[in-house]
Design an enzyme around this catalytic site. Sequence first.
Site, PDB file in Angstrom:
ATOM      1  N   GLU A 495     -36.543  -0.092 -38.064  1.00 31.82           N
ATOM      2  CA  GLU A 495     -36.891  -1.485 -38.365  1.00 31.82           C
ATOM      3  C   GLU A 495     -37.926  -1.502 -39.492  1.00 31.82           C
ATOM      4  O   GLU A 495     -38.957  -0.831 -39.385  1.00 31.82           O
ATOM      5  CB  GLU A 495     -37.447  -2.145 -37.099  1.00 31.82           C
ATOM      6  N   GLU A 526     -33.634  -0.922 -30.446  1.00 35.33           N
ATOM      7  CA  GLU A 526     -34.152   0.441 -30.259  1.00 35.33           C
ATOM      8  C   GLU A 526     -33.126   1.384 -29.620  1.00 35.33           C
ATOM      9  O   GLU A 526     -33.002   2.545 -30.038  1.00 35.33           O
ATOM     10  CB  GLU A 526     -35.431   0.415 -29.413  1.00 35.33           C
ATOM     11  N   GLN A 548     -40.507   1.613 -33.950  1.00 30.52           N
ATOM     12  CA  GLN A 548     -41.638   1.086 -34.718  1.00 30.52           C
ATOM     13  C   GLN A 548     -42.993   1.300 -34.037  1.00 30.52           C
ATOM     14  O   GLN A 548     -43.972   1.619 -34.699  1.00 30.52           O
ATOM     15  CB  GLN A 548     -41.411  -0.391 -35.004  1.00 30.52           C
ATOM     16  N   ASP A 551     -44.860   1.879 -27.825  1.00 32.67           N
ATOM     17  CA  ASP A 551     -44.630   1.006 -26.665  1.00 32.67           C
ATOM     18  C   ASP A 551     -43.163   0.605 -26.530  1.00 32.67           C
ATOM     19  O   ASP A 551     -42.683   0.343 -25.432  1.00 32.67           O
ATOM     20  CB  ASP A 551     -45.470  -0.264 -26.813  1.00 32.67           C
ATOM     21  N   TYR A 552     -42.446   0.550 -27.651  1.00 32.14           N
ATOM     22  CA  TYR A 552     -41.066   0.046 -27.603  1.00 32.14           C
ATOM     23  C   TYR A 552     -40.046   1.156 -27.377  1.00 32.14           C
ATOM     24  O   TYR A 552     -38.842   0.902 -27.337  1.00 32.14           O
ATOM     25  CB  TYR A 552     -40.757  -0.746 -28.877  1.00 32.14           C
ATOM     26  N   ILE A 553     -40.552   2.360 -27.194  1.00 30.27           N
ATOM     27  CA  ILE A 553     -39.623   3.455 -26.902  1.00 30.27           C
ATOM     28  C   ILE A 553     -38.994   3.257 -25.522  1.00 30.27           C
ATOM     29  O   ILE A 553     -37.951   3.816 -25.219  1.00 30.27           O
ATOM     30  CB  ILE A 553     -40.325   4.829 -27.005  1.00 30.27           C
ATOM     31  N   HIS A 593     -49.471  -2.525 -28.370  1.00 33.85           N
ATOM     32  CA  HIS A 593     -49.613  -1.718 -29.582  1.00 33.85           C
ATOM     33  C   HIS A 593     -50.639  -0.624 -29.383  1.00 33.85           C
ATOM     34  O   HIS A 593     -51.201  -0.110 -30.336  1.00 33.85           O
ATOM     35  CB  HIS A 593     -50.029  -2.584 -30.781  1.00 33.85           C
TER      36      HIS A 593
END
Length: 805
Positions: A495, A526, A548, A551-553, A593
Amino acid sequence: MQKEKTVEVEGSELTGEEIVADYQLALESRHASLIGRREVLSGKAKFGIFGGGKEVAQVAMAHAWQPGDFRSGYYRDQTLMFALGVVSIQEFFAQLYAHPDLEFDPMSGGRAMNAHFGTRSLNPDGSWKDLTKQYNVSSDVSPTGAQMPRLVGLTHASSLYRQLPELAAFTKFSDNGNEVVWGTIGNASCAEGLFWEAINAIGVLQGPMVLSIWDDEYGISVPNEHQLTKANLSDLLQGFQRDPDAHNGYDIYTVRGWDYPALVNVYREAARIAREEHIPSIVHVIELTQPQGHSTSGSHERYKSEERLAWEETHDAITRMGQWLIEQGLATEEALEEMGRETRNKVERIRRQAWQAFMAPVRAEVAEVSDMLDKIAGQSHHTKGLGQIQRRLNRFQNPNRKGLMGIVRDALILLRDEPDALREELVAWKKRQEALNRERYGSHLYSQSEENVLTVGEVSPLYSEDSPTLSGFQILNKAFDEILARYPRVIAFGEDLGFLGGVNQAFAGLQEKYSPLRVADTGIREATIMGQAIGMAMRGLRPIAEIQYLDYILYALQILSDDLATLQWRTLGGQKAPIIVRTRGHRLEGIWHSGSLMASIIDLVRGMHVLVPRDMTRAAGFYNTLLRSDEPGIVVEVLNGYRLKEKLPDNIGEMTVPVGVPEILRKGTDVTVVTYGAMCRIVLEAADLLAQVGVEVEVIDVQSLLPFDINQTIVESLKKTSRIVFTDEDVPGGTTAYMMQTVLEKQKGYYWLDSEPRTLPAQPHRPAYGTDGDYFSKPNVETVFETVYDLMNEADPAAYPIFYR
Ligand SMILES: Cc1ncc(C[n+]2csc(CCOP(=O)(O)OP(=O)(O)O)c2C)c(N)n1
């Protein structure tokens, strides 16, 4: 049987002989399903899931395949496997029995459940085969819909091979991107988010994919009306239909699963357009049946109505194809009946061979144990007990190794009061078997090839007087520039990664330099960014795929865990996908984050390498290391490090940081503090303060969580200090506990402790927003200081009196 006659299958050159052969293969597959179910119900195999009902569609599909093509599908595809010749019926049964030998189950060496297919992309030494010369089946997984993310990458690889001139040399992987990628999925699995995410992604990217949806209107017991809006996928998918002007989108076909000529035509047409024009299509195969129900775990009479069951009888695809053969004059009813009997006998014969082959080595081991027990019985005073054990052994109808190990265990317990010499042979046998079985079930979690990551040595960063001092993001920018120049197969995406150059600018200017295909933007997706990487890597590319923020993994962790991390292991070294996941994490600002969910990651991705460099130079070194290996890894950059200054090594393109090797950042004699990532700077600051009060801390940056401290550096430090603290930003009981267990238990560190071992993790809640939120949520200089000083106080209260509480 009039096989010479050619039947008019629109635009097709199929001869009557070929058509009858298709029917025969469909029949063989059906018998394999029926006999397979019987084997499970009679206890010879543990679980069965079969492809009954889907046979005709799959023999038709096989006609449109060409060598080099790939599939990402699921457990219903046995007939396709037989039709392509990539799985034999004997291998199918070997897998059903869990025969742990590649010679018999080349898909998974007995590790995967039955009907989890896969071809071998790798030679025994782990090097790539020529994938353009074979039909390729990416290895199946059980989670419904999880075959979809990798479909994105398998498909996109064809586009890249066709469009990027720098890939033309890699002829083992592609012939100008001509390969069609075949997806299969069940109707109910289309309710999964992964399905829609992947469909959208492939629609955006375009590419030569043909996805078949096997629609038998149920997902186990739940009908389509509870699965899907409007209960009809063709209707739902209409929005993806390509528009002749706009071009983006799919061709969507709806075809009946028993209509052989229509299926042959649809697949040929879809494959032609995919191959020539790289336009994807979805083939919604309706009116399919599932004559045996979902799996051996239940029977469909429990949830299907009388009417539905009757409808399934009349719409059975093989029955229908038989009627059509008769109508076409290709066969008579009697001939088909005869064929039914013959194929049944043939499949049963093959099944028996698979069973005998599966049993033979186990029976040989039973005989070995029996002989040893006989010998021992002649010298032992436990004649009666040994006799009972022998009788148990003789009663072993369908022996397995678990039972055999139990027998050996019981014999050893019985013989425990005898001289060692009497047990010696049995103990040696047991040890040998334990080692064999560890290998049988445990090999290939990581690469065993000559390119495995542990063979990549260290190349230290070199500095000269001219080495400039740059911001962290600029160091990475130089590193990625070198990487893209050196490795034509590296494709970076994520992204905001392409046009913008990444949210932290590490790819700034590189899209312009290397093309939008090599440095690419993706949608916010993701799971399929990971799938895109997995599929591309399965086809020889070297993706660097960005999540990105760490945390978004979580969105991607399921696919990394279920698909990627298990890949080499579940195929027993047959497939690999050396992707690099690039992400950034640890402390910055805000709940989402500042996460450092490292334990969740390392728990789930055994089979990958997880690297946590403290700065961007070290991160660049890890990227270089991974690219020199054939293994997948995750690199977590330090989120608050992009603006910090670092000296640019003169050899940024060559330097490597070895995995599993901690670095001692500060020498000390009193307490060892073990940490990683953004915590390194905090611990070093605390160490300076501690030195002021007379405490010398040894600070160790572990750098690599998987693998972890392969040279036992930490225990060597502990031998010197006798005190240890593990600190990081993960939750209590998370990665600090993992590190402590490794050092104290595996490295036997407990032996050297003079104080209680301590962990200093973050708070159990998420990091609160703002400077103070961060300060009171995570370890900081003060808490590190006090944790270490407390240990000194406990050891020597007079020398280290408490002054802060
Ligand atoms: C993520 C996940 N959830 C649930 C299951 C259990 N499960 C296995 S198959 C299945 C139904 C799938 O139905 P469908 O997609 O229509 O395929 P079919 O088996 O009917 O061919 C379910 C719920 C699973 N394997 N994975």
